[in-house]
Design a protein around this motif. Sequence first.
Motif: not given
Length: 472
Positions: A172-194
Amino acid sequence: MLGRLTGRLSGLAALTASVAMLALAPKPAAADNIADALIGAYNTSGLLEQNRALLRAADEDVAIALSALRPIINWISRLESSYTRSGNALASTTSHPDGFFTGLELRQLLYDGGASVLGKQAAQETVLSTRQALLQIEQQVLFRAVTAYLNVLLQEETVAIRQNAVRLLGEELRASQDRFEVGEVTRTDVALSESRLANARANLADANGALTTAHAEYINAVGRHPGRTSGQPRLPSLPRSESDAEALAQRNHPSLLSAQHQVRALDLGVQRQRASLGPTVQFEANVGFNDDFGGTDFSDTASARVILSQPIYAGGRLNAQIRRVMAQRDASRANLLNVQRDVTQDVSDAYVRFQTATASLTASNERVRAAQVAFDGIREEATLGARTTLDVLTAEQDLLDAQLSQVSAQTERSLAAYQLLVAQGLLTAERLGLAVQIYDPTLYYNLVKDAPAAISKRSRDLDRVLEALGKK
């Protein structure tokens, strides 16, 4: 947009494959089952060995009590020296005769109002009480092994679920990071996964610690390290109703039977103390050889006598002994009442616990079914773009939590079932049909109950039994 959608579906496919692999992964080969744990505990328990030795000591009390009814023969030797001065007002003489005597002395109780017979009967009741106490210790040892086995099984399942949670949350964390790089999610979503991944790792560390503790308890209870567990055991045969369980416990529970025998032993003790207030008749005889060191005289001697004695006054000791045994008997009767009530309550508690655990397992099974349906539905919706990867992983986590609750409910039901056996007095190696050499308490008792002489055949048989037990 098409690229982002393709990336999302690729990540989802990877997660779906992970879930499928978890479902299809083969389980470890079966090794230890609950019967292995019970056998290990029965064969290696120091507590059982301790109480078996205490039972053998109680067996010997019967032989000791019986010996009071038998003749006692002693070989004695005496070296004697005396001084005598005799005479009158005009003259006196002194003598220093020295002598030696050797011979046999015999004593036999003829009558004591039945006190010795009552003492033997009381010792026999104590043996029966101690046998039942040994069975209760056996139940405790075996139930501890059951608890240790089920706890190891529970902690192994917990570790497996936590490990899978860490793996999935890493995806999930890796998927969130990938989506963050393309602008689909925010840094908050990545932090939540972490945050969720860190919490899952902490839970896994706790689960591993609990598994280590469970292994240590298993070693203590069973006597060896556990192998791979073979899963939840089959439930033992249980009563149809609570009243049936209570009726069986009142007839069969070793604590209750032990208390009943103890009451009878102390009743006999009261009778014995009262009989000791009466007269006692003993026969004594001796035969031997006398030699006078001061001269050439010698003689062969023999004598016999019957002695009657009757206590008149002993400073109040005799009546105090009677009152003390009466108080001990009254205490044992009160204890019997307490044990009866405790047995009834234990059966009720165990029966309710089993019924509650069964209902909880039914609810957990429904929860797993519903979580599985929800996960399958969300996964299908995600393939159509209506759900995110985070939704899929959240549903997967709910499913894993439901499975963990299901395992806990299964463990609780198994524990409750075996606790109900303990409450009825049925958790023994013989009743369970364990593949062990059942300890027979009558073997040693039958050899010693008649107080065999040291040179008899039965005494030699007893020596062989002690050698087999490793006690001689």
